[in-house]
Each structure stands twice: as structure tokens, then as C-alpha cells.
Scaffold this motif. Structure first.
Motif, PDB file in Angstrom:
ATOM      1  N   GLY A   1       6.913   2.882  -2.288  1.00  0.00           N
ATOM      2  CA  GLY A   1       6.962   2.541  -3.625  1.00  0.00           C
ATOM      3  C   GLY A   1       8.248   1.883  -4.128  1.00  0.00           C
ATOM      4  O   GLY A   1       8.771   2.111  -5.233  1.00  0.00           O
ATOM      5  N   ARG A   2       8.594   1.009  -3.208  1.00  0.00           N
ATOM      6  CA  ARG A   2      10.271   0.232  -3.322  1.00  0.00           C
ATOM      7  C   ARG A   2      11.311   1.131  -3.470  1.00  0.00           C
ATOM      8  O   ARG A   2      12.105   1.218  -4.365  1.00  0.00           O
TER       9      ARG A   2
ATOM     10  N   ARG B   1      -2.801   1.383  -4.599  1.00  0.00           N
ATOM     11  CA  ARG B   1      -4.105   1.794  -3.746  1.00  0.00           C
ATOM     12  C   ARG B   1      -5.396   0.926  -4.124  1.00  0.00           C
ATOM     13  O   ARG B   1      -6.435   0.888  -3.634  1.00  0.00           O
ATOM     14  N   ASP B   2      -5.159  -0.025  -4.844  1.00  0.00           N
ATOM     15  CA  ASP B   2      -6.208  -1.047  -5.332  1.00  0.00           C
ATOM     16  C   ASP B   2      -6.615  -1.751  -4.117  1.00  0.00           C
ATOM     17  O   ASP B   2      -7.814  -2.290  -4.202  1.00  0.00           O
TER      18      ASP B   2
ATOM     19  N   TRP C   1       0.965  -1.171  -0.106  1.00  0.00           N
ATOM     20  CA  TRP C   1       0.246  -0.066   0.123  1.00  0.00           C
ATOM     21  C   TRP C   1       0.885   1.148  -0.146  1.00  0.00           C
ATOM     22  O   TRP C   1       1.947   1.710   0.822  1.00  0.00           O
ATOM     23  N   SER C   2       0.924   1.988  -1.049  1.00  0.00           N
ATOM     24  CA  SER C   2       1.632   3.388  -1.084  1.00  0.00           C
ATOM     25  C   SER C   2       0.582   4.078  -2.121  1.00  0.00           C
ATOM     26  O   SER C   2      -0.344   4.043  -2.587  1.00  0.00           O
TER      27      SER C   2
ATOM     28  N   TRP D   1       1.370  10.287   4.409  1.00  0.00           N
ATOM     29  CA  TRP D   1       0.184  10.031   3.731  1.00  0.00           C
ATOM     30  C   TRP D   1      -0.556   8.691   4.346  1.00  0.00           C
ATOM     31  O   TRP D   1      -1.697   8.547   4.681  1.00  0.00           O
ATOM     32  N   LEU D   2       0.413   7.723   4.503  1.00  0.00           N
ATOM     33  CA  LEU D   2      -0.313   6.428   5.064  1.00  0.00           C
ATOM     34  C   LEU D   2      -0.303   6.406   6.336  1.00  0.00           C
ATOM     35  O   LEU D   2      -1.444   5.804   6.911  1.00  0.00           O
ATOM     36  N   HIS D   3       0.224   7.109   7.255  1.00  0.00           N
ATOM     37  CA  HIS D   3      -0.101   7.455   8.686  1.00  0.00           C
ATOM     38  C   HIS D   3      -1.355   7.916   8.968  1.00  0.00           C
ATOM     39  O   HIS D   3      -1.950   7.953  10.010  1.00  0.00           O
ATOM     40  N   HIS D   4      -1.809   8.789   8.006  1.00  0.00           N
ATOM     41  CA  HIS D   4      -3.124   9.429   8.216  1.00  0.00           C
ATOM     42  C   HIS D   4      -4.097   8.727   7.615  1.00  0.00           C
ATOM     43  O   HIS D   4      -5.419   9.304   7.609  1.00  0.00           O
TER      44      HIS D   4
END
Length: 340
Positions: free
Chosen positions: A209-210, A185-186, A180-181, A268-271
Motif C-alpha cells: 500500500g505504498r 483489490r478491485d 494489488w494489496s 497475504w499476497l503470497h498466499h
């Protein structure tokens, strides 16, 4: 630097650091292994900084990362961490195969315990789903390992919604790990809502994203010949330049926020919610410190939407053919399955 805070993960009582550490790149798939003393120093720095949720697998090496981690946890560090490892991907005649057979599950667990030199694994994941037998069969053996005190919590990685539901019905699943990044996002469509409905924690691997959201196409300048990133569709020449424009837009937004592009991607992920724990991987202490800095980046709902729009159209799949993901992880039903 302030210590990283804590969070609840799942509904069974597991508590981890707000950000974890993915350990794959230290030992596998990303060029030659880094010298052991350097990686042990990185582990100790992470733990002392509050990053105590460590994520490895028996396939990293294979086996060498678990051995390395076992050495790093000597001297009182074991009691300070939440240790996650995985089973399910094994090598046979030089090829990878997926296996969830109960006898193999037990054998893999015993081997990981020995390599890590511990008595109990905090979180034990099925790394990939064996689509040749019902998920209930694999989870049934994991349930026995919980009852025997060899593992505390059960996790799944790259599992479909139906697989998650069926597994959870046999024994509570504490965590689902998924990619997930900003450009993967799917999983937001069905997998993540399923986890939230069932009270399952979410661990996001490859949150940068690697590495792409750290440096864009500069990432390719120092890749080793055997680095598997060279073979991923998003990094092929026909997709690379388009995706570089995404990085540039994200980087520009980050500059306005006074942070780096990688910190923005992690923030963005933490949120996304208090049930999400990203596990960025690194082999450098300075990168680890930078990743921790993402926890200080605050984003409004409007900023979240704007960031998402920047990475809306990505070219290339996240994996090439032959790597099983949640999209094809459904397994036979118990009623239709026959033991040969």
C-alpha cells in the motif's frame, strides 16, 4: 537467512524469485535519490539473498534507475537476475504522455538496452496502455523485438481484461503487472481471472500500500516535499485517520502472528496463488530482509478471510485524476483504426 525460492511466471518458461524488488523509490518520485554506492550495495544484497527479479522502468528518473541498475549488474551479476523494465510513459514539455507507437517502442527498447548495458531484456512491459491506437499495433512491434532477440518476454502493466485478451492473441503475454494489496483489490473481479484463464503470471506492485502497511500514518513524518505520496487521495487528511484504523487492526493481527504488519500484508499476497509475485520496493537492506521474512509467514484460509475483513473499507482512490489505469485502458479496434 535462507535464500528466496523460485517460481514459474506465466506459461512461456520464465522463472523468477518468489519475491521481486521494485526499484522506483531508489531513483524517482519519492524524494531525492539515495547515494549510488548505497543502492548498488542493496542490489547486490538482494541478489545474494535470492531476490533476483528486479523491476525498473525508463521513466524512473527518468532514465537514472536503468543507468544505476546497469552499473550494479557489472561483475557477473547480470547472469544471476531476471531483469524487467518498461516503456510507454514519456515526458513532453514537462508533462507525461502515453505512447505505444511502433517506432517509439523500438526507440525506447534500444535506449533501455544501452542504459542497462545489456544485449537482451528479460521482461519488457508496456508501462501504460496507449488508448489512441489498437493494442495489436504495439504488441506487433514487441513481437518483432522478441524475434530479434532484444527481449525475451512481453508484459503489460495496468491493462484491462479486453486489452489483455487482444494483446495475448497477437503474441503470448507472460506477465501482467498491477497494483494489488490489502487495500487495492478491485483487480480481483475481472483482471486476475482473465490472467489465470490465459496462463499469464501476475506481478503485484505496491504490495504494501505504498508503504502504508509498514508504518501507517507515521509514513508522513519523513516525506520529502516532492514525494508524490503527498498527492494521493488515500493519504489526504480527510481520509488519513480512517485508513490509520485499518493499519492498526492489521498491525494488531500481525502481532498475534509474531510478524510485522508489512510481513503480514506480503504473506497475504503470497498466499493468493503460485502465479503471484509481489515486488515490494525499498531503499534499506533491513527492510529488504524483513520483506523476505514474509515468505515464512503461514496463513490459514480462515486467517486470510479475517485479514481481508480488516481492510474491507478504504477511503480514497488509489490514484488521483490524470493517471491512466486498467479501468480505462481499452483501445480502438483494428478495423476502426485509421493511420493518419
Amino acid at each position: 537467512m535462507a535464500k528466496v525460492g523460485r517460481m514459474k511466471l506465466g506459461s512461456q518458461g520464465m522463472e523468477v524469485s518468489l519475491q521481486g524488488l521494485g526499484c522506483m523509490s531508489m531513483s524517482a518520485f519519492c524524494g531525492p535519490p539515495i547515494p549510488e554506492p548505497d543502492m548498488i550495495a542493496l542490489y547486490h544484497h538482494a541478489i545474494q539473498s535470492g531476490v533476483t527479479f528486479l523491476d525498473t522502468s525508463d521513466v524512473y528518473g527518468p532514465h537514472t534507475n536503468e543507468l544505476l541498475l546497469g552499473k550494479a549488474l557489472k561483475g557477473g551479476f547480470r547472469e544471476k537476475v531476471e531483469l524487467a523494465t518498461k516503456f510507454g510513459i514519456r515526458t513532453s514539455e514537462g508533462k507525461y504522455e502515453i505512447c505505444g507507437d511502433p517506432a517509439y517502442v523500438r526507440e525506447a527498447c534500444e535506449a533501455s538496452l544501452k542504459r542497462l548495458d545489456i544485449d537482451c531484456i528479460d521482461l519488457y512491459y508496456q508501462h501504460r496502455i496507449d488508448t489512441s491506437l489498437p493494442i495489436e499495433v504495439t504488441i506487433g512491434e514487441l513481437k518483432k523485438l522478441v524475434e530479434e532477440g532484444k527481449i525475451k518476454y512481453i508484459g503489460l502493466s495496468e491493462a484491462s481484461p479486453s486489452t489483455i485478451r487482444r494483446a495475448h492473441a497477437v503474441h503470448p503475454i507472460t506477465v501482467v503487472q498491477l497494483e494489488w494489496s490489502l487495500w487495492s483489490r478491485d483487480v480481483e473481479e475481472e483482471v486476475i481471472p482473465t490472467c489465470r484463464e490465459l496462463g499469464i503470471g501476475i506481478v503485484a506492485y505496491c504490495p504494501l500500500g505504498r508503504g502504508f502497511f509498514s508504518s501507517g500514518t507515521k509514513l508522513f513524518e519523513n516525506l520529502q516535499r516532492d514525494d508524490f505520496l503527498k498527492y494521493l487521495p488515500r493519504f489526504q487528511p480527510e481520509n488519513r485517520q480512517h485508513n490509520q484504523t485499518i493499519f492498526e487492526k492489521v498491525n494488531e493481527f500481525a502481532a498475534k502472528k509474531g510478524c510485522t504488519s508489512s510481513q503480514l500484508a506480503l504473506a497475504w499476497l503470497h498466499h493468493q496463488g503460485n502465479d503471484v509475485c509481489p515486488i515490494p520496493g525499498t531503499t534499506k537492506i533491513e527492510n529488504l530482509n524483513q520483506n523476505i521474512g514474509a515468505l515464512s509467514v503461514k496463513l490459514t484460509p480462515e486467517e486470510m478471510a479475517e485479514i481481508e475483513s480488516l481492510a474491507d473499507i478504504v477511503k480514497g482512490d488509489r490514484y488521483g485524476e490524470g493517471i491512466r489505469t486498467w479501468k480505462d485502458s481499452d483501445t480502438p479496434s483494428l478495423s476502426s483504426w485509421k493511420v493518419v
